[in-house]
Design an enzyme around this catalytic site. Sequence first.
Site, PDB file in Angstrom:
ATOM      1  N   ARG A  33      -5.066  21.678   6.519  1.00  0.00           N
ATOM      2  CA  ARG A  33      -5.107  22.078   7.923  1.00  0.00           C
ATOM      3  C   ARG A  33      -4.077  23.127   8.329  1.00  0.00           C
ATOM      4  O   ARG A  33      -4.025  23.493   9.506  1.00  0.00           O
ATOM      5  CB  ARG A  33      -4.996  20.866   8.856  1.00  0.00           C
ATOM      6  CG  ARG A  33      -6.066  19.806   8.605  1.00  0.00           C
ATOM      7  CD  ARG A  33      -6.366  18.996   9.842  1.00  0.00           C
ATOM      8  NE  ARG A  33      -5.234  18.245  10.340  1.00  0.00           N
ATOM      9  CZ  ARG A  33      -5.222  17.594  11.505  1.00  0.00           C
ATOM     10  NH1 ARG A  33      -6.291  17.615  12.285  1.00  0.00           N
ATOM     11  NH2 ARG A  33      -4.164  16.907  11.885  1.00  0.00           N
ATOM     12  N   ASP A  34      -3.281  23.632   7.396  1.00  0.00           N
ATOM     13  CA  ASP A  34      -2.341  24.695   7.771  1.00  0.00           C
ATOM     14  C   ASP A  34      -2.047  25.612   6.588  1.00  0.00           C
ATOM     15  O   ASP A  34      -0.895  25.944   6.311  1.00  0.00           O
ATOM     16  CB  ASP A  34      -1.041  24.099   8.314  1.00  0.00           C
ATOM     17  CG  ASP A  34      -0.262  25.080   9.198  1.00  0.00           C
ATOM     18  OD1 ASP A  34      -0.873  26.072   9.660  1.00  0.00           O
ATOM     19  OD2 ASP A  34       0.940  24.855   9.426  1.00  0.00           O
ATOM     20  N   LEU A  35      -3.100  26.022   5.903  1.00  0.00           N
ATOM     21  CA  LEU A  35      -2.941  26.948   4.782  1.00  0.00           C
ATOM     22  C   LEU A  35      -2.556  28.323   5.317  1.00  0.00           C
ATOM     23  O   LEU A  35      -3.269  28.900   6.143  1.00  0.00           O
ATOM     24  CB  LEU A  35      -4.243  27.048   3.984  1.00  0.00           C
ATOM     25  CG  LEU A  35      -4.241  28.017   2.806  1.00  0.00           C
ATOM     26  CD1 LEU A  35      -3.200  27.603   1.765  1.00  0.00           C
ATOM     27  CD2 LEU A  35      -5.619  28.096   2.176  1.00  0.00           C
TER      28      LEU A  35
END
Length: 220
Positions: A33-35
Site C-alpha cells: 500500500r505504499d510502494l
Amino acid sequence: IRGRGLDRGQSLALLAQVTEALAYLHSAGLVHRDLKPANLMLTDDFWANPSRHGAVKLVDFGIAASASKSTQLTKPGAVIGTLPYLSPELVDPASWGKTEGPPRDVFALGVLAYQLLMHKHPTGLGFNAAMIDFARAYKAAEAGRIAWPPPGLDGSWGVTVGACLALRSSDRPADGAAVLELLRTGAASRREPRPAASRPTSLHGPPSFKALTELPFAPT
C-alpha cells in the site's frame, strides 16, 4: 533517482527485485500500500552487483494490510498511501469505484518503473501535484485527451509497465506473480492500444534475470 542516479541496467535490476518482492508479498496475502522510492533501500554492494538477490530491500510495512481485509482498515473517504503512486480508483473513487488489494501495488509499480526509466510521472505531472490534478489527468487519459499508457517504453518491460498502469484495476495484472508472468511470456491483450488502453495478463513463474532486464526503450 535525483542524487547518484541509476543507469538502465541498475534500474531494471531494481525493478526486477521489487517485482519479485511484491509477488512474494501478495502470495502471502498482504498488500504493501505504499510502494515508492522512499520505501526501497539499496545495499552497499548493489552498485557492484545490482542483480544479486537481496541487494534491494522493500521496507516500511507500517500501512501494509491483509489483501482480504484491506478495505476495512480505513475510514470511509480516507485514502492511505502516497499520492503520486495511488491508483485512479483511490484518487477518484467516485469515477472508478474504490477497490483495495494487490492491483493498487501493481499500479504503483508501474509508476515507479516509469519514473526510473523515463524520469517523470506517467501523467506528465510533477510529483508534488494535487489530488485533483491526478484525478483530472486519469479522466483525460480515459477520454483519450492524453496518451495512455504513456509512450516511450518498448519490449517486455514496456508491455508490462503499460499493463500495470491500466486505468481500471480489473485490467491490470492481478498481483505481483501476474506481473512476473507477463514479463516472462510477454502475453498481453492484442487490442490496439487506444489512448486509454490497458493490458491484462495471467499468473506464476518468475522469469530469468536476463529476461527481466532486457528492455529496449526510447527516453524522451
